[in-house]
Each structure stands twice: as structure tokens, then as C-alpha cells.
Design a protein around this motif. Structure first.
Motif, PDB file in Angstrom:
ATOM      1  N   SER A  19       0.846  -1.181   0.000  1.00 28.88           N
ATOM      2  CA  SER A  19       0.000   0.000   0.000  1.00 28.88           C
ATOM      3  C   SER A  19       0.886   1.237   0.000  1.00 28.88           C
ATOM      4  O   SER A  19       1.732   1.404   0.870  1.00 28.88           O
ATOM      5  CB  SER A  19      -0.893   0.004   1.237  1.00 28.88           C
ATOM      6  OG  SER A  19      -1.705   1.123   1.251  1.00 28.88           O
ATOM      7  N   HIS A  20       0.694   2.104  -0.990  1.00 26.20           N
ATOM      8  CA  HIS A  20       1.613   3.217  -1.200  1.00 26.20           C
ATOM      9  C   HIS A  20       1.432   4.296  -0.147  1.00 26.20           C
ATOM     10  O   HIS A  20       0.334   4.744   0.114  1.00 26.20           O
ATOM     11  CB  HIS A  20       1.362   3.820  -2.582  1.00 26.20           C
ATOM     12  CG  HIS A  20       2.312   4.908  -2.925  1.00 26.20           C
ATOM     13  ND1 HIS A  20       3.601   4.666  -3.288  1.00 26.20           N
ATOM     14  CD2 HIS A  20       2.166   6.252  -2.957  1.00 26.20           C
ATOM     15  CE1 HIS A  20       4.214   5.806  -3.555  1.00 26.20           C
ATOM     16  NE2 HIS A  20       3.365   6.793  -3.349  1.00 26.20           N
ATOM     17  N   VAL A 183      15.089   6.366  -8.090  1.00 29.16           N
ATOM     18  CA  VAL A 183      14.757   5.489  -6.955  1.00 29.16           C
ATOM     19  C   VAL A 183      13.261   5.484  -6.696  1.00 29.16           C
ATOM     20  O   VAL A 183      12.661   4.438  -6.409  1.00 29.16           O
ATOM     21  CB  VAL A 183      15.525   5.930  -5.695  1.00 29.16           C
ATOM     22  CG1 VAL A 183      15.030   5.168  -4.466  1.00 29.16           C
ATOM     23  CG2 VAL A 183      17.024   5.718  -5.882  1.00 29.16           C
ATOM     24  N   HIS A 184      12.629   6.655  -6.798  1.00 36.02           N
ATOM     25  CA  HIS A 184      11.201   6.763  -6.499  1.00 36.02           C
ATOM     26  C   HIS A 184      10.359   5.919  -7.450  1.00 36.02           C
ATOM     27  O   HIS A 184       9.441   5.224  -7.018  1.00 36.02           O
ATOM     28  CB  HIS A 184      10.766   8.224  -6.574  1.00 36.02           C
ATOM     29  CG  HIS A 184       9.333   8.424  -6.191  1.00 36.02           C
ATOM     30  ND1 HIS A 184       8.888   8.343  -4.891  1.00 36.02           N
ATOM     31  CD2 HIS A 184       8.231   8.697  -6.935  1.00 36.02           C
ATOM     32  CE1 HIS A 184       7.586   8.548  -4.846  1.00 36.02           C
ATOM     33  NE2 HIS A 184       7.160   8.768  -6.075  1.00 36.02           N
ATOM     34  N   LEU A 189       5.615   0.431  -6.735  1.00 34.54           N
ATOM     35  CA  LEU A 189       5.058  -0.730  -7.421  1.00 34.54           C
ATOM     36  C   LEU A 189       3.764  -0.399  -8.151  1.00 34.54           C
ATOM     37  O   LEU A 189       3.467  -0.973  -9.203  1.00 34.54           O
ATOM     38  CB  LEU A 189       4.817  -1.866  -6.421  1.00 34.54           C
ATOM     39  CG  LEU A 189       4.344  -3.194  -7.018  1.00 34.54           C
ATOM     40  CD1 LEU A 189       5.339  -3.728  -8.038  1.00 34.54           C
ATOM     41  CD2 LEU A 189       4.098  -4.225  -5.933  1.00 34.54           C
ATOM     42  N   ASP A 190       2.983   0.542  -7.617  1.00 35.59           N
ATOM     43  CA  ASP A 190       1.734   0.886  -8.295  1.00 35.59           C
ATOM     44  C   ASP A 190       2.013   1.501  -9.665  1.00 35.59           C
ATOM     45  O   ASP A 190       1.371   1.149 -10.658  1.00 35.59           O
ATOM     46  CB  ASP A 190       0.871   1.819  -7.433  1.00 35.59           C
ATOM     47  CG  ASP A 190       1.635   2.978  -6.832  1.00 35.59           C
ATOM     48  OD1 ASP A 190       2.851   3.117  -7.108  1.00 35.59           O
ATOM     49  OD2 ASP A 190       1.029   3.755  -6.075  1.00 35.59           O
ATOM     50  N   PHE A 194       1.153  -0.123 -13.450  1.00 36.24           N
ATOM     51  CA  PHE A 194       0.408   0.638 -14.458  1.00 36.24           C
ATOM     52  C   PHE A 194       1.164   0.641 -15.786  1.00 36.24           C
ATOM     53  O   PHE A 194       0.565   0.460 -16.855  1.00 36.24           O
ATOM     54  CB  PHE A 194       0.172   2.075 -13.986  1.00 36.24           C
ATOM     55  CG  PHE A 194      -0.710   2.869 -14.906  1.00 36.24           C
ATOM     56  CD1 PHE A 194      -2.093   2.699 -14.889  1.00 36.24           C
ATOM     57  CD2 PHE A 194      -0.172   3.779 -15.811  1.00 36.24           C
ATOM     58  CE1 PHE A 194      -2.916   3.417 -15.746  1.00 36.24           C
ATOM     59  CE2 PHE A 194      -0.979   4.508 -16.665  1.00 36.24           C
ATOM     60  CZ  PHE A 194      -2.359   4.324 -16.638  1.00 36.24           C
ATOM     61  N   ILE A 195       2.476   0.841 -15.730  1.00 37.61           N
ATOM     62  CA  ILE A 195       3.282   0.812 -16.956  1.00 37.61           C
ATOM     63  C   ILE A 195       3.180  -0.550 -17.622  1.00 37.61           C
ATOM     64  O   ILE A 195       3.040  -0.654 -18.851  1.00 37.61           O
ATOM     65  CB  ILE A 195       4.752   1.150 -16.631  1.00 37.61           C
ATOM     66  CG1 ILE A 195       4.867   2.609 -16.185  1.00 37.61           C
ATOM     67  CG2 ILE A 195       5.644   0.900 -17.844  1.00 37.61           C
ATOM     68  CD1 ILE A 195       6.244   2.976 -15.658  1.00 37.61           C
ATOM     69  N   LEU A 196       3.221  -1.622 -16.817  1.00 42.27           N
ATOM     70  CA  LEU A 196       3.083  -2.966 -17.381  1.00 42.27           C
ATOM     71  C   LEU A 196       1.750  -3.124 -18.092  1.00 42.27           C
ATOM     72  O   LEU A 196       1.677  -3.703 -19.187  1.00 42.27           O
ATOM     73  CB  LEU A 196       3.207  -4.008 -16.264  1.00 42.27           C
ATOM     74  CG  LEU A 196       2.988  -5.475 -16.682  1.00 42.27           C
ATOM     75  CD1 LEU A 196       4.004  -5.895 -17.743  1.00 42.27           C
ATOM     76  CD2 LEU A 196       3.067  -6.396 -15.466  1.00 42.27           C
TER      77      LEU A 196
END
Length: 357
Positions: A19-20, A183-184, A189-190, A194-196
Motif C-alpha cells: 500500500s503506497h 529510486v522513487h 510498485l503501483d 500501471f506501466i506494465l
């Protein structure tokens, strides 16, 4: 297919771990060369403090409120003092009797520690820091020194900083924020999921990589726009709303891919969702204020460039396995598993971010 089932199972088991949240604390140091007065302002996000100190939950409702944090300021300060130390000429500068306040920045709670010292030589000032590293490997401390003298980032791998009375070059400042942008994005992961999901239609339809380049360019343009809008303070939406919407955007694109509605993952929807992701990137820079306009522009530009570099790196990594999947006879099944797992993860994130889970 057994391997794919294992991937799905691992995804389900790990969803609650990502969870971001903002994972940065901020240290602003103001120094007057003439009077030798040093002012330290430390902003500590309280999320992990609340998790550690369950005894602060006075009414036992499993939620540490703003009021309960204020009631236990001394406990919080004692913990912070155990993990950040300032030295001048090798003599400790104690924060034990600092002024402590609890406040909100958008939707996140911070503990502000403020104290002034006299007769301090900036050239001899050092800080050692390991706050939260035992709880969260990726936590950071952003340091900003007034009068353009310096910006720096401390992490688990770099826990010491020696201040300087010399001004920091804008090139050095640019490098610091480019590295932090990289790094950010790698830690988010979210954003990576989304890019994937943006790459899936290109692979499924066996489109040219020119089409992929266009989609990613639209996404980059969109999040760059809102990163600068939010960074300049022109408009900053509620952080909780932005993070919830980011989770929702992942679910929508994953669902479109799952049901083979690839044509709906078009420029318009990518641009719109990219705008919201840009507000998410900007969260890192909204708490720690760089007052000098030129320095701020350099920091903002460097951070954005770093995000782009990190994004390119991730895409290249994705393309290696995705290139082989293009011709795999079970390609559709692989896409089904990956998109379903992504949709499931994004639902849990969404529920966490709106406070349901």
C-alpha cells in the motif's frame, strides 16, 4: 500453467505489503552566518510511529488519532532523538527539549520537531540518521539547507552527512534529484504495474514498438505536466484521493486488458490517468520546501528527469520477457493471469487507500 498459478498465489499473498505511502522525512536547516544561530526543523511522517506504539491507542479502537499523537508527543520525541543525532565540533546538539507539534499535510500526519541553537559553526555541523530503517528499508530523509548551500538525501545505505558553508552547485543539486527520481519510480510498485498494463495491448495485438513509444510518450507528458503544476503549488489535490485514483486507474486498465478491450487503452485514457500519476509523483516534493526559485526548478526538473530515466529502465526490463510472450502459444492465458492478479492487487490497494481495508 502451474508456474502461472504460483505467480498468482504469490501476488495475492503479497498485496497487503505494498500500500503506497510517502516514505520520506524532511529536514530543513536554516543558518545565520552572522549570528551563528542554527534552526533545525524536522518533519517526521507518523505512519510507522503509530504502528510501533500501540500503547498510544488510549481508547483501544485500533486507530491512533491526531489527539492521541499529541498526548504522547514526548514518547515520540524520545524515539526520534534515539535515531537522529547532530554534532558540532564533535559535541552533541540535543533535541530532547525541542518544540513538538503534530500537523497534517494534505492527508498525511507529520510530527514537527523544531529547535534553535546558538554559537554553532555550520562548517563543523554533522548529522547521523537511522530513523525507521529497521522498519522500512526504503525510507529516506530529505535534507535542505538554506541559502542554496545544499540538498541531500540520507538512506539506509548512507546515514551520515557533513554540512558545508559553501553553496551547492546546481549541477550537484540536479544529480541528487535525478537519482531520487530514479529510486522513487523503481520503489513505486503501483506506477510499475500501471506501466506494465500499458504494455500489454502492444504485446497482445503484436503492434509495432513505435505504438508503444507513442503510448509511453503520452503517459510521460501527462505526468510531467501535473508534476510541475503540483510542484509549483498551482494546484495540489488531496493525497488520499490521488493515491486512491491511481489504484483505480490500474484496475481499469487491467480489466480492459483482461477482457481483451485493448483498443480502449488509447491516448485519451492514458493521458488522463497519467495526469493523476503525476500528482502522485509530486507528493515527494510537496512537504520539503526549497525556497530559492532556481534551486527549486533544478530540483523539480531533476526529479522529473529521474522518473523518466527510471521509467525507461523498467520498460526495457519488461520488454525482454514480453517480447518472447508475443509468440508464445499460451500468450492469452499468460495475459489473463497477469492482468487478473494486477486487478486484484489494485482493488486491495484501493480499499486500503479509502480506509476500508
Amino acid at each position: 500453467m502451474l508456474f502461472l498459478k504460483h505467480i498468482l498465489l504469490l501476488s495475492i499473498l503479497s498485496i497487503s505489503l505494498y500500500s503506497h505511502e510517502l516514505k520520506e522525512n524532511y529536514l530543513q536547516v536554516d543558518y545565520n552566518q552572522t549570528t551563528e544561530i542554527l534552526n533545525i526543523n524536522l518533519e517526521v511522517e507518523t505512519r510507522l510511529l503509530q504502528q510501533m506504539y500501540t500503547l498510544m491507542d488510549d481508547n483501544k479502537n485500533e486507530i491512533v488519532s491526531h489527539k492521541e499523537l499529541r498526548n504522547h508527543k514526548q514518547t515520540l520525541l524520545d524515539y526520534v532523538c534515539d535515531h537522529i543525532s547532530f554534532y558540532s565540533k564533535n559535541q552533541p546538539l540535543s533535541l530532547k527539549d525541542s518544540n513538538v507539534t503534530i500537523h497534517r499535510n494534505d492527508d498525511q500526519t507529520y510530527m514537527q520537531v523544531n529547535k534553535s541553537f546558538q554559537g554553532v559553526s555550520l562548517h563543523d555541523l554533522e548529522v547521523k540518521y537511522d530513523l525507521f530503517f529497521e522498519l522500512e528499508d526504503t525510507h529516506k530523509l530529505f535534507i535542505h539547507l538554506n541559502d542554496n548551500k545544499g540538498d541531500f538525501v540520507l538512506s539506509k545505505n548512507l546515514q551520515y552527512y557533513k554540512f558545508s558553508s559553501s553553496s551547492m552547485s546546481q549541477l550537484d543539486r540536479l544529480i541528487v534529484f535525478v537519482e531520487e527520481g530514479i529510486v522513487h519510480i523503481l520503489d513505486g510498485l503501483d506506477h510499475l504495474l500501471f506501466i506494465l498494463m500499458l504494455l500489454i495491448p502492444v504485446i497482445a495485438l503484436r503492434s509495432s514498438y513505435i505504438q508503444l513509444l507513442k503510448i509511453i510518450t503520452v503517459f510521460s507528458l501527462a505526468h510531467s505536466i501535473t508534476l510541475f503544476i503540483s510542484g509549483f503549488g498551482l494546484y495540489t489535490p488531496n493525497i488520499s484521493f490521488v493515491e486512491s485514483f491511481i489504484a483505480l486507474s490500474i484496475f481499469i486498465v487491467a480489466a480492459l486488458n483482461f477482457f481483451k478491450l485493448y483498443s480502449h487503452v488509447n491516448y485519451k485514457i492514458v493521458f488522463f490517468f497519467g495526469l493523476m500519476h503525476g500528482f502522485g509523483f509530486a507528493n515527494v516534493l510537496t512537504v520539503g520546501q526549497v525556497s530559492d526559485t532556481t534551486s527549486f526548478l533544478v530540483a523539480l526538473f531533476g526529479f522529473n528527469i529521474g522518473v523518466e530515466f527510471g521509467q525507461i529502465f523498467v520498460i526495457l526490463l519488461y520488454l525482454i520477457p514480453l517480447h518472447f510472450i508475443r509468440d508464445y502459444q499460451y500468450k492469452d492465458k499468460v495475459i489473463k493471469v497477469v492482468t487478473f492478479a494486477t486487478a486484484l492487487i489494485s482493488v486491495v490497494w484501493f480499499l486500503q487507500r479509502i480506509g476500508v481495508a
